[in-house]
Design an enzyme around this catalytic site. Structure first.
Site, short mmCIF file in Angstrom:
data_model
loop_
_atom_site.label_atom_id
_atom_site.label_comp_id
_atom_site.label_asym_id
_atom_site.label_seq_id
_atom_site.Cartn_x
_atom_site.Cartn_y
_atom_site.Cartn_z
N CYS A 181 25.30 -5.10 31.96
CA CYS A 181 25.09 -4.72 33.35
C CYS A 181 26.16 -5.33 34.25
O CYS A 181 26.45 -6.54 34.14
CB CYS A 181 23.70 -5.16 33.81
SG CYS A 181 23.36 -4.78 35.55
N CYS B 275 22.46 -10.73 39.90
CA CYS B 275 21.09 -10.25 40.04
C CYS B 275 20.14 -11.22 39.35
O CYS B 275 20.48 -11.84 38.34
CB CYS B 275 20.98 -8.86 39.42
SG CYS B 275 19.30 -8.20 39.37
N CYS C 67 17.05 -9.73 34.12
CA CYS C 67 17.78 -9.53 32.85
C CYS C 67 18.70 -10.70 32.53
O CYS C 67 19.88 -10.53 32.21
CB CYS C 67 18.58 -8.24 32.88
SG CYS C 67 17.59 -6.78 33.21
N CYS D 203 20.26 0.73 38.16
CA CYS D 203 19.69 -0.33 37.32
C CYS D 203 19.53 0.22 35.91
O CYS D 203 18.70 1.08 35.67
CB CYS D 203 18.35 -0.79 37.87
SG CYS D 203 17.53 -2.02 36.84
N GLN E 175 1.43 -1.07 32.57
CA GLN E 175 2.43 -1.71 31.70
C GLN E 175 3.82 -1.23 32.09
O GLN E 175 4.02 -0.08 32.47
CB GLN E 175 2.14 -1.41 30.23
CG GLN E 175 0.83 -1.97 29.71
CD GLN E 175 0.80 -3.49 29.66
OE1 GLN E 175 1.82 -4.16 29.82
NE2 GLN E 175 -0.39 -4.04 29.47
N ASP F 73 -13.63 -4.25 34.97
CA ASP F 73 -12.49 -4.81 35.70
C ASP F 73 -12.91 -4.98 37.16
O ASP F 73 -13.80 -4.27 37.64
CB ASP F 73 -11.28 -3.88 35.60
CG ASP F 73 -9.97 -4.57 35.95
OD1 ASP F 73 -9.17 -4.82 35.03
OD2 ASP F 73 -9.73 -4.87 37.13
N ASP G 226 -7.59 -8.39 28.36
CA ASP G 226 -6.18 -8.34 28.77
C ASP G 226 -6.09 -8.76 30.23
O ASP G 226 -5.93 -7.93 31.13
CB ASP G 226 -5.63 -6.92 28.58
CG ASP G 226 -4.16 -6.81 28.98
OD1 ASP G 226 -3.50 -7.85 29.13
OD2 ASP G 226 -3.69 -5.67 29.15
N CYS H 187 0.22 -11.73 28.85
CA CYS H 187 1.63 -11.71 29.26
C CYS H 187 2.13 -13.12 29.56
O CYS H 187 3.22 -13.29 30.09
CB CYS H 187 1.81 -10.82 30.49
SG CYS H 187 0.88 -11.37 31.94
#
Length: 360
Positions: A23, A29, A32, A102, A197, A244, A292, A318
């Protein structure tokens, strides 16, 4: 690899472990940040993030090599607009890096994203714009702190750009068609601001691991279910209870389930599982439980599961640290951590998803 137990910022990579960043904004930035890692060292780092968290929780488990789930790229992105600049924030800073495209986004967003945000910012001033690529078109959610912005000023922009929906500070400005995604045998309409996701491939990969972990369970509870990416796939073979705290997501899941054909029954409930987790007596009817949660984890629910007789628990997370904490609670309650599988959907970042399967 020398990077295994240190932040990637300070990783000392051997030449063979390095790669040329792809990139043009790398180093400026804030995203990444691992582009300079060659694939083997990159996957080893992701694997070690999970393994180290488990070790710190005094858990012994084999951590699988991460499954790459970048797919066609991220289907969601939030661009910031300040003055004439549109892009992402610089690393560890509030300085905005102006970008033209991007490369980690899906084709529908890669270059179109910044180009779409610029006229919005020119119309209403500084703002943050969240873009989601859905099967029915782009969903654009604009947020601004400016007072007195008239929503109708954005209507023409939405029409010219053929957006599925445009909202301003949570209120719909224009909806040409409901933004929706196919999940299993259902089309799920996406409420503004609901969790999704980052990549379609990660959703499919996580769901496959969940279904495999649950095995032949005849009744499953899917907790922190969101829009139902697991519940809808589980319902292909088993009855599901889904809960939820996001009422809009629960309503979208219920509507999708009602209109889908070929699924087992899905019962839904709006419930704050942080403050009001399912107790052992409520968990009794289920052969398996899936959870989750957000990054904070599911500590309260894990404690109730540890007291229950549920045979199988599949935990999706996560955040390695809260996953390890919740896993330790389950293990102390009599579960065995059978498998841990990292899933890499946040390409070239320090974030990693994981799926753990626990059996009594």
């Amino acid at each position: 690899m020398s990077a295994g137990r240190m932040p990637a910022d300070f990783a000392l990579l051997e030449p063979a472990e390095r790669a040329e960043p792809f990139c043009p904004y790398f180093g400026r930035c804030g995203g990444c940040t691992l582009q300079h890692f060659a694939p083997p060292s990159y996957l080893a780092l992701k694997q070690e993030l999970v393994a180290e968290a488990l070790r710190r929780a005094h858990l012994v488990a084999d951590v699988a090599v991460p499954i790459e789930a970048h797919g066609d790229g991220r289907r969601r992105a939030t661009f910031h607009a300040r003055g004439t600049a549109v892009g992402y924030m610089a690393r560890h800073s509030h300085d905005l890096i102006d970008i033209a495209a991007c490369p980690i986004l899906v084709p529908a967003l890669e270059s179109r994203g910044p180009a779409l945000v610029r006229p919005i910012a020119a119309t209403i001033g500084d703002c943050d714009v969240a873009l989601t690529a859905t099967d029915t078109g782009l969903d654009v959610a604009v947020r601004t702190e400016r007072k007195g912005v008239r929503p109708e000023r954005l209507t023409l922009l939405a029409q010219r750009s053929a957006l599925a929906r445009l909202s301003l500070n949570g209120e719909t400005v224009l909806e040409a068609r409901a933004p929706a995604l196919r999940m299993s045998k259902a089309m799920v309409e996406i409420p503004t601001g609901s969790f999704l996701q980052a990549t379609a491939m990660a959703e499919q990969t996580l769901a496959q691991l969940v279904v495999e972990g649950v095995g032949g369970a005849k009744s499953v509870a899917d907790l922190f279910c969101g829009l139902g990416p697991f519940a809808l796939r589980l319902a292909e073979t088993t009855r599901v209870f889904a809960a939820d705290s996001d009422r809009a997501a629960i309503a979208a899941l219920q509507k999708a389930a009602n209109h889908a054909k070929g699924l087992k029954p899905i019962a839904v409930a709006s419930r704050d599982l942080f403050r009001d987790p399912l107790a052992p007596v409520e968990l009794g009817p289920y052969d398996a439980v899936v959870f989750d949660p957000p990054r904070a984890g599911a500590e309260a629910q894990a404690r109730e599961l540890a007291r229950s007789k549920v045979k199988t628990v599949v935990a999706v997370s996560c955040e390695p640290r809260t996953f390890a904490r919740d896993a330790a609670i389950l293990v102390a309650g009599g579960y065995r951590l059978e498998t841990v599988t990292p899933v890499d959907q946040f390409a070239w970042s320090m974030h990693v998803e994981m799926v753990g399967v626990f059996r009594r």
